[in-house]
Design an enzyme around this catalytic site. Structure first.
Site, PDB file in Angstrom:
ATOM      1  N   THR A 155       0.778  -1.177   0.031  1.00 11.94           N
ATOM      2  CA  THR A 155      -0.107  -0.103   0.090  1.00 11.94           C
ATOM      3  C   THR A 155       0.852   1.294  -0.231  1.00 11.94           C
ATOM      4  OG1 THR A 155      -1.622   1.269   1.122  1.00 11.94           O
ATOM      5  CG2 THR A 155      -0.173  -0.063   2.379  1.00 11.94           C
ATOM      6  N   ASN A 184      -0.125   4.062   1.048  1.00 12.94           N
ATOM      7  CA  ASN A 184      -0.951   4.715   2.188  1.00 12.94           C
ATOM      8  C   ASN A 184      -0.230   4.433   3.515  1.00 12.94           C
ATOM      9  OD1 ASN A 184      -2.792   5.708   4.181  1.00 12.94           O
ATOM     10  ND2 ASN A 184      -4.553   5.500   2.796  1.00 12.94           N
ATOM     11  N   GLU A 185       0.548   5.387   4.068  1.00 14.33           N
ATOM     12  CA  GLU A 185       1.328   5.280   5.069  1.00 14.33           C
ATOM     13  C   GLU A 185       0.275   5.178   6.288  1.00 14.33           C
ATOM     14  OE1 GLU A 185       4.338   8.072   6.003  1.00 14.33           O
ATOM     15  OE2 GLU A 185       4.758   8.164   3.651  1.00 14.33           O
ATOM     16  N   LYS A 231      -2.612   3.528   6.406  1.00 12.54           N
ATOM     17  CA  LYS A 231      -3.006   2.086   6.253  1.00 12.54           C
ATOM     18  C   LYS A 231      -2.068   1.074   6.684  1.00 12.54           C
ATOM     19  CE  LYS A 231      -5.544   0.947   2.553  1.00 12.54           C
ATOM     20  NZ  LYS A 231      -5.907   0.285   1.352  1.00 12.54           N
ATOM     21  N   ASP A 265      -8.287  -3.995  -1.164  1.00 15.82           N
ATOM     22  CA  ASP A 265      -9.182  -2.967  -1.631  1.00 15.82           C
ATOM     23  C   ASP A 265     -10.132  -2.641  -0.536  1.00 15.82           C
ATOM     24  OD1 ASP A 265      -9.399  -0.840  -3.425  1.00 15.82           O
ATOM     25  OD2 ASP A 265     -10.500  -1.886  -4.764  1.00 15.82           O
ATOM     26  N   GLY A 311      -9.878   9.194   5.021  1.00 14.10           N
ATOM     27  CA  GLY A 311     -10.737   8.833   4.239  1.00 14.10           C
ATOM     28  C   GLY A 311     -12.327   9.340   4.587  1.00 14.10           C
ATOM     29  N   LYS A 322     -10.453   1.657  17.003  1.00 16.37           N
ATOM     30  CA  LYS A 322     -10.813   1.403  15.588  1.00 16.37           C
ATOM     31  C   LYS A 322     -10.322   0.130  15.215  1.00 16.37           C
ATOM     32  CE  LYS A 322     -10.047   3.141  10.908  1.00 16.37           C
ATOM     33  NZ  LYS A 322      -9.415   4.164  10.108  1.00 16.37           N
ATOM     34  N   ARG A 347     -10.974  -3.643   8.154  1.00 11.09           N
ATOM     35  CA  ARG A 347      -9.684  -3.840   7.747  1.00 11.09           C
ATOM     36  C   ARG A 347      -9.180  -5.243   8.649  1.00 11.09           C
ATOM     37  NH1 ARG A 347      -8.385   0.735   6.612  1.00 11.09           N
ATOM     38  NH2 ARG A 347      -8.650   0.634   4.339  1.00 11.09           N
TER      39      ARG A 347
END
Length: 197
Positions: free
Chosen positions: A7, A9-10, A12, A73, A157, A179, A185
């Site tokens: 990914t 996205n750091e 994530k 995804d 997001g 979370k 996830r």
């Protein structure tokens, strides 16, 4: 054992490192990121489904890196919008839009609907792939509602809009630890981690 978290996205990648096991049996796992592979080029997300995109990213990253790779995804599916934004969640407001533009488009699309009409779910499909192209899939889902505006400072997001089912808080109002205990996830990656050998 080394596994690539495929990914860009750091946030994530940070989330995944908190979720994934540090050991499998007596094997210690070292999670690498795309920063460890500066020449690796991730493919465009051309799949028509979350599953297709997760497979595409994991297989290509594993092939280029020469080690197992994990990719996912994730899509936000809103019932009142017939499952949109879905596979296009990151590009909902347009190809080069930022998360704030996506959030504003979502709020505009739901304008006039009561909270009970704003049911939604986050769906993550995780893929573990080998350099040889073999892969495994797992799915995680988190239900909730889309609120009327931004709430909370954490996450990324759509998190500031997504009110978690059974709670009065958005994902952005939860700490990272809170979370990670309930997220879509986490559910997907806990399932896929059982397939790491």
């Amino acid at each position: 054992m080394k596994i690539l978290l495929a990914t860009g996205n750091e946030q994530k990648a940070k989330e995944l490192k908190c979720i994934l096991p540090k050991n499998i049996g007596n094997k210690e796992i070292e999670y690498l990121t795309l920063g460890d592979f500066p020449d690796l080029r991730m493919p465009e997300e051309t799949g028509k489904t979350l599953e297709e995109n997760a497979i595409l990213k994991a297989r290509e990253a594993a092939r280029q890196a020469g080690i197992a790779a994990l990719a996912d995804d994730t899509g936000l599916e809103v019932d009142a919008l017939n499952g949109e934004p879905g596979v296009r969640s990151a590009r909902y407001a347009g190809e080069y839009c930022d998360p704030d533009e996506n959030n504003r488009k979502l709020l505009d699309s739901l304008d006039g609907l009561f909270l009970g009409q704003r049911t939604a779910r986050f769906k993550t499909v995780a893929c573990l792939a080998t350099p040889e192209g073999e892969y495994e899939l797992a799915e995680g889902v988190l239900g909730g509602l889309i609120g009327f505006g931004y709430r909370g400072e954490n996450g990324f997001g759509y998190d500031p809009l997504f009110i978690v089912k059974g709670k009065s808080k958005t994902l952005a109002e939860l700490t990272l630890d809170e979370k990670n205990k309930i997220s879509h996830r986490r559910k997907a990656f806990e399932k896929i981690s059982k397939k790491i050998k």
